[in-house]
Scaffold this active site. Sequence first.
Site, PDB file in Angstrom:
ATOM      1  N   LYS A 164       4.017   4.086 -19.634  1.00 24.85           N
ATOM      2  CA  LYS A 164       2.855   4.639 -18.922  1.00 24.85           C
ATOM      3  C   LYS A 164       3.158   6.089 -18.588  1.00 24.85           C
ATOM      4  O   LYS A 164       3.621   6.399 -17.488  1.00 24.85           O
ATOM      5  CB  LYS A 164       2.616   3.848 -17.635  1.00 24.85           C
ATOM      6  CG  LYS A 164       1.614   2.728 -17.802  1.00 24.85           C
ATOM      7  CD  LYS A 164       1.363   2.010 -16.492  1.00 24.85           C
ATOM      8  CE  LYS A 164       0.100   2.470 -15.840  1.00 24.85           C
ATOM      9  NZ  LYS A 164      -1.127   2.064 -16.487  1.00 24.85           N
TER      10      LYS A 164
HETATM   11  N1  PPE Z   1      -3.400  -0.347 -21.245  1.00 29.07           N
HETATM   12  C1  PPE Z   1      -3.452   0.864 -20.634  1.00 29.07           C
HETATM   13  C2  PPE Z   1      -3.589   2.074 -21.479  1.00 29.07           C
HETATM   14  C3  PPE Z   1      -3.383   0.937 -19.238  1.00 29.07           C
HETATM   15  O1  PPE Z   1      -3.418   2.132 -18.655  1.00 29.07           O
HETATM   16  C4  PPE Z   1      -3.274  -0.251 -18.478  1.00 29.07           C
HETATM   17  C5  PPE Z   1      -3.221  -0.185 -16.982  1.00 29.07           C
HETATM   18  C6  PPE Z   1      -3.219  -1.488 -19.163  1.00 29.07           C
HETATM   19  C7  PPE Z   1      -3.271  -1.488 -20.541  1.00 29.07           C
HETATM   20  C8  PPE Z   1      -3.033  -2.794 -18.423  1.00 29.07           C
HETATM   21  O2  PPE Z   1      -1.703  -2.921 -17.975  1.00 29.07           O
HETATM   22  P1  PPE Z   1      -1.338  -3.776 -16.672  1.00 29.07           P
HETATM   23  O3  PPE Z   1      -1.905  -3.048 -15.515  1.00 29.07           O
HETATM   24  O4  PPE Z   1       0.153  -3.826 -16.677  1.00 29.07           O
HETATM   25  O5  PPE Z   1      -1.949  -5.107 -16.849  1.00 29.07           O
HETATM   26  N2  PPE Z   1      -3.947   0.870 -16.409  1.00 29.07           N
HETATM   27  C9  PPE Z   1      -3.683   1.275 -15.045  1.00 29.07           C
HETATM   28  C10 PPE Z   1      -4.313   2.608 -14.684  1.00 29.07           C
HETATM   29  C11 PPE Z   1      -5.783   2.670 -14.612  1.00 29.07           C
HETATM   30  C12 PPE Z   1      -6.273   4.014 -14.097  1.00 29.07           C
HETATM   31  O6  PPE Z   1      -7.453   4.345 -14.358  1.00 29.07           O
HETATM   32  O7  PPE Z   1      -5.523   4.722 -13.423  1.00 29.07           O
HETATM   33  C13 PPE Z   1      -4.017   0.168 -14.055  1.00 29.07           C
HETATM   34  O8  PPE Z   1      -4.786  -0.718 -14.353  1.00 29.07           O
HETATM   35  O9  PPE Z   1      -3.456   0.212 -12.955  1.00 29.07           O
END
Ligand code: PPE
Length: 320
Positions: A164
């Site tokens: 991330k």
């Molecule tokens: N893909 C991406 C690109 C992504 O940023 C997230 C989380 C996910 C998948 C899901 O991952 P997880 O949260 O571990 O299930 N995105 C974060 C940021 C969103 C934002 O706008 O800032 C979040 O959901 O916290």
Amino acid sequence: MPIPPPPPSRAEYIWFDGDFVPWEAAQVHVLSHVLHYGSSVFEGIRCYRTPGGPAVFRLREHVLRLLFSAKVARMDLPFGEDALFDACLNSVRRNGFESCYLRPIVFRGAGSMGVLPVDNPIHVAVAAWDWGAYLGKEAIEQGVDVMVSSWRKMPPGTLPALIKMGGAYAMATLAKLEATRLGFSEAILLDFEGRVAEGTGENLFAVLDGKLMTPNLGHSILGGITRRSVMQLARDHGIEVSEEPLTRDMLYMVQEIFFTGTAAEVTPVRSVDGLAVGKGKPGPITRKLQADFFDIVNGRVADRHEWLTCVPAATRATPA
Ligand code: PPE
């Protein structure tokens, strides 16, 4: 008993390099490396209100992913796993939240200019705020209308999709702006070969004839923690799960689609590119997994996978 004050919408304090500072004081210099080159890694974590008090969802996994992201980004953290774990719990407690979103971030600060970080310090912060439904109030119930983006996910060997990293979200922002400009709630990004990757901030699942499918980690996706959790819930319910490539036309063929993510939780998709998904409303498998997810995180059923960490109640003995 005195009536407790209403919970704040945003935190009073932000944990910044080891101490809590007032929200307004958590600032950086305009010449911070991160501002110019996107050199941050971050996390998103949710804390839920349960009958046993606030509880953080899969905190250990989020801290470990932050450390993994920092390792790949070659950022040496001045704080270890346990210190970060405690900083998150204390951010909830210190600010008096019953539920909230936590945003730990590690970034390169001000020092020498230029791409090469020479004497730029590594800063670490944990912020918290109240974050409702990510894709809008009705999204969780009715589903969202999405489009396949004209932007693609970065190919392997460019920006690592599995971490991330702040800089990666420059492209996500372009895709999200395009989608909202055209009247959609979210964008689905394809990978460099045209296979389905994920949303701008969510992983994607599809249901075809009772089988749950999601792209595997080779398709420029983040290995989402909610994704892993939902795959586990599906297995608990005897639903077949497979990680496999999905194409754009498969999105038009499947009976159900939903997003998963910390912010988005489990959000059904009701149309893609203006074409209804299934009957144009959340399908039975989406509903079942969504209900199970929300029952667990809100403490309505037993936490059978030990995903929740209770936030210890603040006492007078709690250090400031
Ligand atoms: N893909 C991406 C690109 C992504 O940023 C997230 C989380 C996910 C998948 C899901 O991952 P997880 O949260 O571990 O299930 N995105 C974060 C940021 C969103 C934002 O706008 O800032 C979040 O959901 O916290």
